[in-house]
Design a protein around this motif. Sequence first.
Motif, PDB file in Angstrom:
ATOM      1  N   ALA A   1       0.848  -1.192   0.000  1.00 40.31           N
ATOM      2  CA  ALA A   1       0.000   0.000   0.000  1.00 40.31           C
ATOM      3  C   ALA A   1       0.878   1.236   0.000  1.00 40.31           C
ATOM      4  CB  ALA A   1      -0.920   0.005   1.222  1.00 40.31           C
ATOM      5  N   THR A   2       0.273   2.358  -0.366  1.00 43.56           N
ATOM      6  CA  THR A   2       0.960   3.654  -0.343  1.00 43.56           C
ATOM      7  C   THR A   2       0.487   4.432   0.880  1.00 43.56           C
ATOM      8  OG1 THR A   2       1.142   3.727  -2.752  1.00 43.56           O
ATOM      9  CG2 THR A   2       1.306   5.826  -1.578  1.00 43.56           C
ATOM     10  N   ILE A   3       1.432   4.857   1.712  1.00 40.53           N
ATOM     11  CA  ILE A   3       1.105   5.561   2.957  1.00 40.53           C
ATOM     12  C   ILE A   3       2.095   6.707   3.158  1.00 40.53           C
ATOM     13  CG2 ILE A   3       0.798   5.359   5.457  1.00 40.53           C
ATOM     14  CD1 ILE A   3       0.286   2.377   5.068  1.00 40.53           C
ATOM     15  N   LYS A   4       1.582   7.867   3.513  1.00 39.43           N
ATOM     16  CA  LYS A   4       2.430   9.033   3.755  1.00 39.43           C
ATOM     17  C   LYS A   4       3.377   8.812   4.934  1.00 39.43           C
ATOM     18  CE  LYS A   4       0.786  13.210   3.951  1.00 39.43           C
ATOM     19  NZ  LYS A   4       1.678  13.968   3.040  1.00 39.43           N
ATOM     20  N   ILE A   5       4.561   9.419   4.863  1.00 35.19           N
ATOM     21  CA  ILE A   5       5.501   9.397   5.985  1.00 35.19           C
ATOM     22  C   ILE A   5       4.813   9.920   7.249  1.00 35.19           C
ATOM     23  CG2 ILE A   5       7.602  10.443   6.919  1.00 35.19           C
ATOM     24  CD1 ILE A   5       8.189   8.299   4.853  1.00 35.19           C
ATOM     25  N   GLU A   6       4.076  10.987   7.091  1.00 33.23           N
ATOM     26  CA  GLU A   6       3.355  11.585   8.216  1.00 33.23           C
ATOM     27  C   GLU A   6       2.455  10.565   8.901  1.00 33.23           C
ATOM     28  OE1 GLU A   6      -0.212  14.935   8.728  1.00 33.23           O
ATOM     29  OE2 GLU A   6       0.771  14.617   6.798  1.00 33.23           O
ATOM     30  N   HIS A   7       1.724   9.782   8.118  1.00 36.24           N
ATOM     31  CA  HIS A   7       0.798   8.812   8.690  1.00 36.24           C
ATOM     32  C   HIS A   7       1.520   7.601   9.266  1.00 36.24           C
ATOM     33  CE1 HIS A   7      -2.784  10.423   6.127  1.00 36.24           C
ATOM     34  NE2 HIS A   7      -2.494  11.189   7.166  1.00 36.24           N
ATOM     35  N   LEU A   8       2.633   7.217   8.670  1.00 35.40           N
ATOM     36  CA  LEU A   8       3.404   6.099   9.219  1.00 35.40           C
ATOM     37  C   LEU A   8       3.863   6.396  10.644  1.00 35.40           C
ATOM     38  CD1 LEU A   8       5.634   5.051   6.176  1.00 35.40           C
ATOM     39  CD2 LEU A   8       3.675   3.823   7.115  1.00 35.40           C
ATOM     40  N   LEU A   9       4.235   7.644  10.880  1.00 35.53           N
ATOM     41  CA  LEU A   9       4.687   8.022  12.227  1.00 35.53           C
ATOM     42  C   LEU A   9       3.512   8.285  13.155  1.00 35.53           C
ATOM     43  CD1 LEU A   9       7.721  10.328  11.329  1.00 35.53           C
ATOM     44  CD2 LEU A   9       7.705   7.893  11.888  1.00 35.53           C
ATOM     45  N   GLN A  10       2.468   8.920  12.646  1.00 40.05           N
ATOM     46  CA  GLN A  10       1.298   9.219  13.467  1.00 40.05           C
ATOM     47  C   GLN A  10       0.608   7.945  13.958  1.00 40.05           C
ATOM     48  OE1 GLN A  10      -1.594  11.605  11.422  1.00 40.05           O
ATOM     49  NE2 GLN A  10      -3.031  11.647  13.135  1.00 40.05           N
ATOM     50  N   HIS A  11       0.596   6.922  13.096  1.00 42.08           N
ATOM     51  CA  HIS A  11      -0.092   5.678  13.436  1.00 42.08           C
ATOM     52  C   HIS A  11       0.892   4.511  13.517  1.00 42.08           C
ATOM     53  CE1 HIS A  11      -3.773   7.882  12.670  1.00 42.08           C
ATOM     54  NE2 HIS A  11      -3.403   8.123  11.428  1.00 42.08           N
ATOM     55  N   ARG A  12       2.067   4.773  14.025  1.00 40.58           N
ATOM     56  CA  ARG A  12       3.100   3.734  14.057  1.00 40.58           C
ATOM     57  C   ARG A  12       2.668   2.517  14.874  1.00 40.58           C
ATOM     58  NH1 ARG A  12       7.958   7.062  16.356  1.00 40.58           N
ATOM     59  NH2 ARG A  12       6.783   8.785  15.411  1.00 40.58           N
ATOM     60  N   HIS A  13       1.768   2.734  15.824  1.00 37.46           N
ATOM     61  CA  HIS A  13       1.287   1.618  16.641  1.00 37.46           C
ATOM     62  C   HIS A  13       0.486   0.595  15.822  1.00 37.46           C
ATOM     63  CE1 HIS A  13      -1.984   4.544  16.498  1.00 37.46           C
ATOM     64  NE2 HIS A  13      -2.827   3.570  16.802  1.00 37.46           N
ATOM     65  N   LEU A  14       0.059   0.985  14.618  1.00 36.82           N
ATOM     66  CA  LEU A  14      -0.715   0.091  13.766  1.00 36.82           C
ATOM     67  C   LEU A  14       0.170  -0.757  12.847  1.00 36.82           C
ATOM     68  CD1 LEU A  14      -3.581   2.510  12.645  1.00 36.82           C
ATOM     69  CD2 LEU A  14      -3.618   0.844  14.525  1.00 36.82           C
ATOM     70  N   LEU A  15       1.440  -0.423  12.765  1.00 34.13           N
ATOM     71  CA  LEU A  15       2.330  -1.124  11.839  1.00 34.13           C
ATOM     72  C   LEU A  15       2.469  -2.621  12.149  1.00 34.13           C
ATOM     73  CD1 LEU A  15       5.135   1.548  11.328  1.00 34.13           C
ATOM     74  CD2 LEU A  15       3.537   0.715   9.598  1.00 34.13           C
ATOM     75  N   PRO A  16       2.577  -3.033  13.417  1.00 40.83           N
ATOM     76  CA  PRO A  16       2.662  -4.481  13.671  1.00 40.83           C
ATOM     77  C   PRO A  16       1.455  -5.247  13.143  1.00 40.83           C
ATOM     78  CG  PRO A  16       3.386  -3.260  15.602  1.00 40.83           C
ATOM     79  CD  PRO A  16       2.798  -2.247  14.652  1.00 40.83           C
TER      80      PRO A  16
ATOM     81  N   VAL B   1       4.869   1.820  -0.077  1.00 39.51           N
ATOM     82  CA  VAL B   1       5.412   2.911  -0.892  1.00 39.51           C
ATOM     83  C   VAL B   1       5.069   4.217  -0.190  1.00 39.51           C
ATOM     84  CG1 VAL B   1       5.259   4.121  -3.106  1.00 39.51           C
ATOM     85  CG2 VAL B   1       5.182   1.623  -3.042  1.00 39.51           C
ATOM     86  N   SER B   2       6.035   5.108  -0.084  1.00 40.97           N
ATOM     87  CA  SER B   2       5.773   6.399   0.545  1.00 40.97           C
ATOM     88  C   SER B   2       6.461   7.504  -0.241  1.00 40.97           C
ATOM     89  CB  SER B   2       6.280   6.416   1.994  1.00 40.97           C
ATOM     90  OG  SER B   2       5.768   7.535   2.693  1.00 40.97           O
ATOM     91  N   ALA B   3       5.743   8.591  -0.459  1.00 41.79           N
ATOM     92  CA  ALA B   3       6.256   9.702  -1.264  1.00 41.79           C
ATOM     93  C   ALA B   3       7.203  10.554  -0.419  1.00 41.79           C
ATOM     94  CB  ALA B   3       5.103  10.546  -1.803  1.00 41.79           C
ATOM     95  N   VAL B   4       8.441  10.111  -0.323  1.00 40.06           N
ATOM     96  CA  VAL B   4       9.470  10.847   0.413  1.00 40.06           C
ATOM     97  C   VAL B   4       9.818  12.133  -0.324  1.00 40.06           C
ATOM     98  CG1 VAL B   4      11.904  10.792   1.081  1.00 40.06           C
ATOM     99  CG2 VAL B   4      10.417   8.843   1.580  1.00 40.06           C
TER     100      VAL B   4
END
Length: 478
Positions: free
Chosen positions: A259-274, A285-288
């Motif tokens: 999936a494509t996810i913003k850097i901002e959202h990866l950090l904001q919702h990092r608890h969901l990554l596991p 994919v993230s638009a760095v």
Amino acid sequence: MKKNREILLISCYELGHQPFTLASLSAMLQQAGYTPVCVDTSIDALTDEQIHRANFVAISVPMHTAMRLGEQIAQRIRTLNPAAHINLYGLYALLNADHLLKENAIDSAIGGEYEIPLCQLIAATDTGSREDVPGVYTRTHVSGPWIQRTPFIVPERSHLPELERYAHLEWGNDSRVVGYTEATRGCKHTCVHCPITPIYHGRFFAVPAEIVLSDIRAQVARGAQHITFGDPDFWNGPTHALRITRAMHQEFPALTFDATIKIEHLLQHRHLLPELKETGCIFIVSAVESLNNDVLQQLAKNHTAADVAAAFEETQRVGITLRPSLLPFTPWETLESYLELLTFFEVNHLIEHIDPVHLSIRLLIPPGSAHLETPGSSEWIGEFDPDAFGYRWQHNDPRMDQLQAQIASLVEQADQMNTDSIMTFFQIKARALALQGQKFSAFKAMRQYGERKDLPHLSESWFCCAEPTSRQLCAKQA
């Protein structure tokens, strides 16, 4: 076939996946009683017979490469079948409508949520109605994008090429058939360079979970072993996204996805990554775009270089590969910051995470771009180039334009020759350092790089923001 209409739906290129824009529109038209003919010209040839038989042609142009190819196809159709109504739909259709209507290449354009306006347009042409159709831009009717919720139905894929003919997931010696779907449309963010911004203006729509899951089931039945979620940002609605991935994993526990996810959202919702990892996500994919904070601010990315480093740490911690997309050639990037970008990936042993093409991508400014509205833009944005479907601009440091041209050529040649991507990376670094008068051995650097990572990736490089090379344009026309 309803009222003897021959409706031809054409996809030119959708990043190597089976065209969702044809599947979605085809389902809506079939529900209305039509039997459209679907052709994906990135896979199959568009024949003269198909063109001659068509009364109505709709060409999907969701990205810049597709727009370039779609214009060529429209010109061919106009020559062979001048009586056919030619419509463009998708992100780039409305942005380029004025020019293409003036050139008589098309008869109408639709941007935004395209299914309802297109069905209404076809119905109107059926009856010979001369009334303007809401959401349809023509020579006599100026319309903005159609941004109203679509009554979603399950995409119809039975008349499209088999999934095996599209890009595969590659991971070591493993190759998996890939399906594609979308859980949302539009985006709540308004990154200045993004073509979604002038169309959706910060709005997005969630596709009902059962529609998405039904689409996934249909593709699994046709052989899909991996699913790409093509949403501009899968976590625009993280609760909605997780509801879908949980149900998908429960039904198909061996199915993987990206999936494509913003850097901002990866950090904001990092608890969901596991949980994302547990339900089958193998890469994101993230638009760095850049690691130059001035550039990131100009693009309104809402993340910093430090955030990018943190996102890599978080995804590595849970075992998900982060594959950044880049936009390293903008008016605000410098030769020094470009080299710092390369150094970041080299020092942190992350070269395998990027496709070399991303190191060549130059900012595109299509008609309607939010860049045109930013203060001071007239100082660096030049005239509109109709052949490129964008506005010209030059870097104030000529070395950057020179470097971009060199790297674009180098990457194209490397792709043709199937050159090792690590070698290509260091050849790019050598070109950049040469402009500073420094010598650099790509061969020596490659030997010193160390152990290679074996990371999952799609067999089609991600060209969404890149202006297509001449070879790509030829290759995508079957």
